[in-house]
Design an enzyme around this catalytic site. Structure first.
Site, mmCIF file in Angstrom:
data_model
loop_
_atom_site.group_PDB
_atom_site.id
_atom_site.type_symbol
_atom_site.label_atom_id
_atom_site.label_comp_id
_atom_site.label_asym_id
_atom_site.label_seq_id
_atom_site.Cartn_x
_atom_site.Cartn_y
_atom_site.Cartn_z
ATOM 1 C CG HIS A 80 -89.100 4.716 15.761
ATOM 2 N ND1 HIS A 80 -88.404 5.513 14.870
ATOM 3 C CD2 HIS A 80 -88.793 3.431 15.406
ATOM 4 C CE1 HIS A 80 -87.708 4.748 14.039
ATOM 5 N NE2 HIS A 80 -87.932 3.484 14.339
ATOM 6 C CG ASN A 82 -88.578 -4.291 10.824
ATOM 7 O OD1 ASN A 82 -89.791 -4.473 10.906
ATOM 8 N ND2 ASN A 82 -87.706 -5.153 11.309
ATOM 9 C CG ASP A 115 -88.541 8.578 13.911
ATOM 10 O OD1 ASP A 115 -89.196 7.896 13.109
ATOM 11 O OD2 ASP A 115 -87.486 8.164 14.440
ATOM 12 C CG ASN A 118 -84.391 -0.167 10.363
ATOM 13 O OD1 ASN A 118 -83.470 -0.184 9.554
ATOM 14 N ND2 ASN A 118 -84.227 -0.503 11.631
#
Length: 192
Positions: A20, A66, A91, A112
């Site tokens: 991520h 997020n 990603d 997110n």
């Protein structure tokens, strides 16, 4: 008006090697190329310098994935950056590991970080989508928050370099011509 180049990731050493966090890894490489260091601003790590002859602000939001949009929107407002001059590096589960795509607009695909940017800024920004692949089975959240595998790590530097090259290409010639270059080369170097 500078370009705003935001790499997405999660802050803290426990996340540093996660799939991520590929956006942070690419932003770090771009800062190295520009000879700049990060400082804290906009609830992010920020650096400003020249990339491919263009004024660029590099941003790594420290808000966790997020809530990335709050930091990116604050920087875009401060520097009066039009959404078309925002580049987000992230990603991408829907591309195999090592593949790279440049895209403008589109959906968030459940990401997110992108969802947060949509809410705070809109969706017509440039994206550098760095392929991390999908897990064969199991939890996607655990996969993206996991580190790159032993098989992937030897090829990670090439993906980071290629993504940084793609950002510089967008800065130099714009997203359309950059797409033509990076999407045409399906060979070595992770461009697919």
């Amino acid at each position: 008006m500078p370009w705003l180049v935001a790499g997405l990731g999660n802050p803290g050493p426990q996340y540093a090697g996660n799939r991520h966090n590929i956006g942070f890894m690419v932003a770090d490489e771009l800062a190295r190329r520009a000879g700049e260091t990060f400082r804290d601003k906009f609830n992010a790590r920020m650096a400003r310098g020249q990339l491919s002859g263009q004024d660029a602000v590099l941003l790594e939001p420290l808000t966790f994935m997020n809530r990335s949009g709050t930091s990116i929107a604050a920087a875009a407002t401060f520097f009066k950056v039009d959404i078309g001059q925002v580049i987000v590096i992230h990603d991408e589960l829907d591309l195999p590991f090592g593949a790279l795509r440049i895209k403008v607009g589109g959906g968030h695909g459940g990401h997110n970080g992108l969802r947060s940017i949509f809410q705070h800024l809109g969706q017509d920004f440039v994206r550098i989508r760095c392929g991390i692949g999908r897990p064969a089975h199991g939890d996607v959240t655990g996969y993206v928050l996991g580190d790159f595998s032993a098989d992937e790590r030897p090829h990670l530097a090439q993906l980071i370099d290629t993504a940084a090259d793609a950002v510089e290409s967008v800065l130099r010639v714009g997203p359309g011509p950059a797409m033509n270059t990076f999407h045409a080369d399906k060979g070595k170097g992770g461009r697919a």
